[in-house]
Every structure is written in structure tokens, then in C-alpha cells.
Design an enzyme around this catalytic site. Structure first.
Site, PDB file in Angstrom:
ATOM      1  N   ALA A 377       0.712  -1.182  -0.401  1.00  0.00           N
ATOM      2  CA  ALA A 377      -0.342  -0.007  -0.553  1.00  0.00           C
ATOM      3  C   ALA A 377       1.277   1.713   0.118  1.00  0.00           C
ATOM      4  CB  ALA A 377      -0.871   0.085   1.238  1.00  0.00           C
ATOM      5  N   ALA A 378       0.399   2.279  -0.978  1.00  0.00           N
ATOM      6  CA  ALA A 378       1.202   3.842  -0.171  1.00  0.00           C
ATOM      7  C   ALA A 378       1.486   4.322   0.568  1.00  0.00           C
ATOM      8  CB  ALA A 378       0.466   4.112  -1.579  1.00  0.00           C
ATOM      9  N   CYS A 379       0.320   3.941   1.647  1.00  0.00           N
ATOM     10  CA  CYS A 379       0.731   4.299   3.202  1.00  0.00           C
ATOM     11  C   CYS A 379       1.433   3.891   3.714  1.00  0.00           C
ATOM     12  CB  CYS A 379      -1.257   4.731   3.303  1.00  0.00           C
ATOM     13  SG  CYS A 379      -1.787   3.349   3.518  1.00  0.00           S
ATOM     14  N   HIS A 380       2.016   2.694   3.310  1.00  0.00           N
ATOM     15  CA  HIS A 380       2.702   2.464   4.193  1.00  0.00           C
ATOM     16  C   HIS A 380       4.303   2.343   3.509  1.00  0.00           C
ATOM     17  CE1 HIS A 380      -0.235  -0.609   5.591  1.00  0.00           C
ATOM     18  NE2 HIS A 380      -0.624   0.392   6.519  1.00  0.00           N
TER      19      HIS A 380
END
Ligand SMILES: Cc1ncc(COP(=O)(O)O)c(C=O)c1O
Length: 436
Positions: A377-380
Site C-alpha cells: 500500500a502507498a500509505c505504508h
């Protein structure tokens, strides 16, 4: 000195740039480009419908019409009613809105002086309780953790099965308490593509609600974050049986806004706004409507409603070919992290690891010349070389999870691109192992 190959000279001795190296994008779960029809719809709205949608002269009326058509197209895409759809800034807002709204509703109805018709509520003084699972997107996990830390709500994070990556309906039901007011489970996971048994969860929660009503307990509502499923498989709120569903435009070739479906908005299902202002979206989400973005979202939804099966078949063909080629090229070193026995998954997502001590996902991607993809995930993206918590939750061993790469194909991905990507990965692995 110029780098070799960066520039050459033409017949007249002028410096010529060499053609840019070909890139292959396989990160369609992170975001998608806008379809040309979507850009057209947005451009037309910017030109022709710039008026305030609340104004009664032509530019305003045109804007209102565009918004109404978009709402109808969104409703058609998910099998819902247009009056049950409200526009938001995106998935993060839609998810937060559902959670905040359920907490407010619980406090209004069930705390001491609540709206229980003069009878004390059996959950008086209890905090609202929300159930979710351990592989949700951060826009669910973080607001829930925050509410828990602030002691505004209690939250249960149900573990997913290490065998198939799915949350089990049985485990959700077992987590229900007297003060439970919301179950929120994503429709499909962004890293593994695993599809969650949302219809079964809704069915069982509905049956339980009948018993709870007799005891004066709050009804449990069901929300699903459908960000990753829309545009990749059929999504129908009637089959899913959910009360709330999150829609995110930029995952299905639309612009970066979103919407929230609420079954029987304001009548069967309460919704409490997070914002207060000029009354737009029937006060549920005020603020002058972003007409061009809404026009684009509506067009993207129309395309999905018309073509979803064709998109799905195409993506599945390319993704399956990709997995075949990866196994053929890397043999026993290839671990397909998202092929779980008995679990349905999105047609476009392939999460894999190439085993080897130097082959962490980030290192491999950094050596790729063409492939544009991510490790999860981009948010990780701030996790560094730590493995994805989602993969660990799904039972992928630590050393394998550290090497994970997520490839997600799209509507225009081809088998020829797959061949290029597999060769690119091969040269990246050779280089990394040569450095050892
Ligand atoms: C499953 C899921 N939910 C929610 C979101 C949030 O969408 P946005 O960042 O556009 O608000 C995403 C985006 O990555 C997602 O994958």
C-alpha cells in the site's frame, strides 16, 4: 563528458536526445490514469457548467444537471438509489464519515439522557463498540485506533485467516458485544486482492439484529470499503446487503474524489455530518459541489457499469499470464503471496516474492529499469524494509513477506508488457545477486 547513450548527434551534428526508456506501469491498485472520456466530461463541465449548482440561471442549472446525472450513474454502478449517494472528497473522508457518524449516533441514542423513549438503555454508559479486521486500509484502521486511544469508542480488530487471507464471518459474530454498533470490513484487500465474505457477514448481522432489537440493544450496521473492488468485479449493494459502501474515483479511472452510499439515507440509516455549512448534499456533506470532478466521477462510473465484465476478463487474462510467466522464469524461488486456497481475489492483483537473501522487494524494484510498481500500500511506504503487516497477518512468513512486490494490472495492460516486466525482474535479480 556526456553519459554514453544519453545524447547522440544527428546528420547536421546537432545533439539529439535518445528516446526515453520504456516504462511499464503495474501499480493500478495505487491509482489509475483518467479515461479519455472522463477527461472530456470534466473539461466540458469546467467550460460549460462553471456556475454555482445552487444558482437558477443556465450555468448553475447545467451544473446541477451534471451532478444529478453523475449521482444516477454512481447508483447504477452499485445497484443502489441515487438519493442514497453523497459525494465526498475521497475514500478517506467516506470511511471517516461512517465511523464518526456511528459513534455520534450511539451517543445520541444510548447514553444517559439519550433518545430511548424514556426507558434506560441496556448499554447506558457503555462506549460504542466497532468491529473491523487486521488488514484494513489506514483510513479505517487509524481513525478507529484514534477513537480507542481517546476513549470515545472501543474497537475489536478481528484477525484474518492465515490459511486464506479472509476474515471469517464466524469470528466477526463472535466479537459482537451489547454495545456493538458497526462492523466495517473491506470488500477486497488492496495488497493481496483477497475478497472478503461481506454478503455472509451482512446476512448474519441482520439475523442477529432481530434478536438484539427484542432486548433493546442497538442494531449493528455494516459498512464495506469497496475502494479496490469497484471497476474490477461486479459490486451490488443488494447482494452485499450493506448499509454503507465507500466509493473511490481514482481507483477506477476517475478523478480523485469519492462518494458514500448509505442505504435509505436519513430514513433507514442515520448519517451525521462531519462538516457544517451551506446545505449542499442535503446537509450531509455541505460545501459548494466540485462540479468538474463530480462529472468525471459520474462518467467513470458509467464506464464501469457498462463494461465491468470486459474489464474484469481482460485484467484476469493478463494477471494469470503474469503469474504463469513468473513461475516459469523463477521456478521454486517464486512465492505467489496472494494465491490462497479457496479465497476469491481481485482479477488484477499479483503479490509475489522472489526468494533470496538480497531480494527485498524495494531493492528489486530499485534495480528495475522499466517496471513501475510498489511493495504494498502507498500509505505504508514509510515501512522501509520491514515487511507488510497485511502479508504477515495473512500468514506469509517473515522472510518471504520482506521480499514482496505487488503488481496490479489495468485495462490497457498487455501480455507483451508482462514479458518485458518478467525480463526486467530477471535482470534486476541477476544484478543484485552479482553485487553479493
Ligand atoms: C482499500 C482502500 N480504502 C481507502 C483508500 C483511500 O482512498 P484515498 O486515499 O483516495 O482517500 C484506498 C486508497 O489507497 C484503498 O486502497
Amino acid at each position: 563528458m556526456e553519459a554514453a547513450g544519453a545524447r547522440s548527434r544527428d546528420a547536421r551534428g546537432r545533439a539529439e536526445k535518445s528516446p526515453p526508456e520504456r516504462k511499464v506501469y503495474m501499480d493500478y491498485n495505487a491509482t489509475t490514469p483518467l479515461e479519455p472520456e472522463v477527461i472530456e466530461a470534466m473539461t466540458e463541465a469546467m467550460r460549460e457548467a462553471w456556475g454555482n449548482p445552487s444558482s437558477s440561471y443556465p450555468a448553475g442549472r447545467k451544473a446541477k444537471e451534471i451532478i444529478n446525472t453523475a449521482r444516477e450513474n454512481l447508483a447504477k454502478m452499485i445497484g443502489g438509489q441515487p438519493q442514497d449517494v453523497i459525494f465526498t472528497s475521497g475514500g478517506t473522508e467516506s470511511n471517516n464519515l461512517v465511523i464518526q457518524s456511528m459513534v455520534k449516533h450511539f451517543h445520541k441514542v444510548h447514553t444517559a439522557n439519550g433518545d430511548t423513549g424514556g426507558h434506560p438503555s441496556p448499554v447506558d454508559r457503555a462506549l460504542p463498540h466497532i468491529i473491523t479486521c487486521t488488514v484494513e486500509h489506514d483510513s479505517i484502521r487509524l481513525p478507529l485506533e484514534h477513537l480507542g486511544e481517546e476513549r470515545v469508542a472501543e474497537v475489536t480488530f478481528v484477525h484474518v485467516s492465515k490459511v486464506n487471507g479472509q476474515v471469517e464471518a464466524e469470528d466477526i459474530l463472535a466479537a459482537v458485544r451489547p454495545a456493538t454498533c458497526l462492523v466495517t470490513i473491506m470488500l477486497a484487500n488492496n495488497e493481496t486482492g483477497v475478497v472478503m465474505p461481506v454478503p455472509e457477514i451482512s446476512r448474519r448481522v441482520r439475523a442477529l439484529n432481530q434478536k438484539r432489537a427484542a432486548g433493546g440493544l442497538p442494531g449493528v450496521l455494516v459498512h464495506t470499503d469497496a475502494a479496490q473492488a469497484l471497476g474490477k468485479r461486479r459490486v451490488d449493494v443488494r447482494d452485499l446487503g450493506v448499509d454503507f459502501l465507500t466509493i473511490v474515483g481514482h481507483k477506477f479511472y476517475g478523478p480523485r474524489i469519492g462518494a458514500l452510499y448509505v442505504r435509505g439515507l436519513g430514513e433507514h440509516t442515520p448519517l451525521y455530518p462531519m462538516l457544517f455549512g451551506g446545505g449542499q448534499e442535503r446537509n450531509f456533506r455541505p460545501g459548494t459541489e466540485n462540479t468538474p470532478m463530480i462529472a468525471g466521477l459520474g462518467k467513470a462510473a458509467e464506464l464501469v457499469a457498462e463494461n465491468c465484465e470486459a474489464y474484469e476478463a481482460h485484467m484476469q487474462g493478463v494477471r494469470d499470464y503474469l503469474e504463469e510467466r513468473l513461475v516459469a522464469e523463477f521456478g521454486k524461488r517464486m512465492h505467489l503471496n496472494s494465491q490462497f486456497p479457496g479465497a476469491e481475489r481481485l482479477p488484477n492483483t499479483c503479490n509475489f516474492s522472489i526468494r533470496g537473501p538480497q531480494l527485498q522487494g524495494r531493492a528489486v524494484l530499485a534495480q528495475c529499469r522499466m517496471l513501475l510498481a510498489s511493495v504494498g500500500a502507498a500509505c505504508h511506504s514509510d515501512l522501509g524494509d520491514r515487511p507488510s503487516p497485511v502479508l504477515l497477518s495473512c500468514g506469509v512468513p517473515f522472510d518471504v513477506a520482506r521480499n514482496a512486490i505487488r503488481l496490479s494490472v489495468g485495462r490497457s495492460s498487455t501480455r507483451a508488457e508482462v514479458d518485458l516486466v518478467v525480463q526486467d525482474l530477471k535482470q534486476a535479480v541477476t544484478r543484485l545477486e552479482g553485487q553479493a
